[in-house]
Scaffold this active site. Structure first.
Site, PDB file in Angstrom:
ATOM      1  CB  CYS A  47      -0.924   0.008   1.216  1.00 45.93           C
ATOM      2  SG  CYS A  47      -1.932   1.496   1.355  1.00 45.93           S
ATOM      3  CD  GLU A  49      -1.396  -1.353  -4.403  1.00 48.16           C
ATOM      4  OE1 GLU A  49      -0.479  -1.155  -5.232  1.00 48.16           O
ATOM      5  OE2 GLU A  49      -1.212  -1.494  -3.189  1.00 48.16           O
TER       6      GLU A  49
END
Length: 228
Positions: free
Chosen positions: A2, A104
């Site tokens: 992340c 992402e």
């Protein structure tokens, strides 16, 4: 992994959702939060939740310098009880990090395109985190944190091989309780979030630069790979 996330709700919603009484600093919506920046984090202190700011990128108290922060923005949930940097923090230095989405990059061929991943409802949620305080040679303290990651759910697996741990709302109090330590119970919370409750959508390439922190970062665009 992340490496970017968003917080696009206001301070009133933050206080109501996470049961904190005050925001002790100027609150701004964030559309592209990056490692090395100050991020909001909540801990429990004497039965009360406290909101503060931590630098994203863990520097353990025993570190010789700050360089580790660039390597420790995330910690794998599966190994936090084994790694020296995390196993003591897992016992008593747990925090939650408010968010409402994360980014992402999906790879197709040689190209990558950013995707924003969030709850279908759009409501805020909490990442599971760990924190620590490092003191430099002249006595200045640096408060830092890391976000835990786990294997991806069905929404994320086509985009990336890891995803941040998003706690169930009812489990946030368990994670924050520093006076209760049941390793098995805590470990059981660190699982992929229910994919049925999440969605992902493509966003502009401007997200690639942390200098861009604006509403356009979360704009949903046409999927460039839909007709490829």
């Amino acid at each position: 992994m992340c490496g970017r996330f968003t917080i696009v709700f206001d301070s009133d919603e933050l206080m109501e959702r996470f049961n904190v009484n005050e925001v002790p600093y100027e609150w701004n919506k964030r559309y592209n939060i990056a490692p090395g920046q100050l991020i909001p984090a909540i801990i429990e202190d004497r039965g009360q939740r406290r909101l503060g700011q931590l630098k994203w990128g863990l520097v353990p108290y025993w570190s010789k310098d700050e360089k580790s922060s660039y390597k420790m923005i995330n910690a794998k949930a599966e190994t936090i009880q084994e790694k020296p940097a995390f196993k003591q923090l897992f016992v008593r230095k747990r925090c939650i990090i408010p968010a409402d989405g994360f980014y992402e990059w999906r790879k197709v061929g040689v190209e990558k395109h950013p995707m924003r991943i969030m709850l279908k409802t759009g409501e805020p949620f909490a990442f599971a985190g760990l924190f620590d305080t490092w003191t430099n040679p002249i006595g200045e303290k640096l408060h830092t944190c890391t976000i835990l990651t786990t294997k991806p759910n069905q929404i994320v697996e086509n985009i990336h091989d890891r995803m941040p741990v998003i706690l169930q709302k009812q489990d946030e109090a368990i994670w924050l309780d520093r006076h209760s330590y049941d390793a098995d119970r805590l470990q059981s919370l660190l699982v992929p979030y229910d994919s049925e409750k999440m969605r992902a959508y493509p966003v502009p390439a401007i997200v690639g630069s942390p200098k861009n922190d604006m509403p356009a970062c979360i704009e949903e665009i046409g999927d460039p790979y839909l007709f490829s």
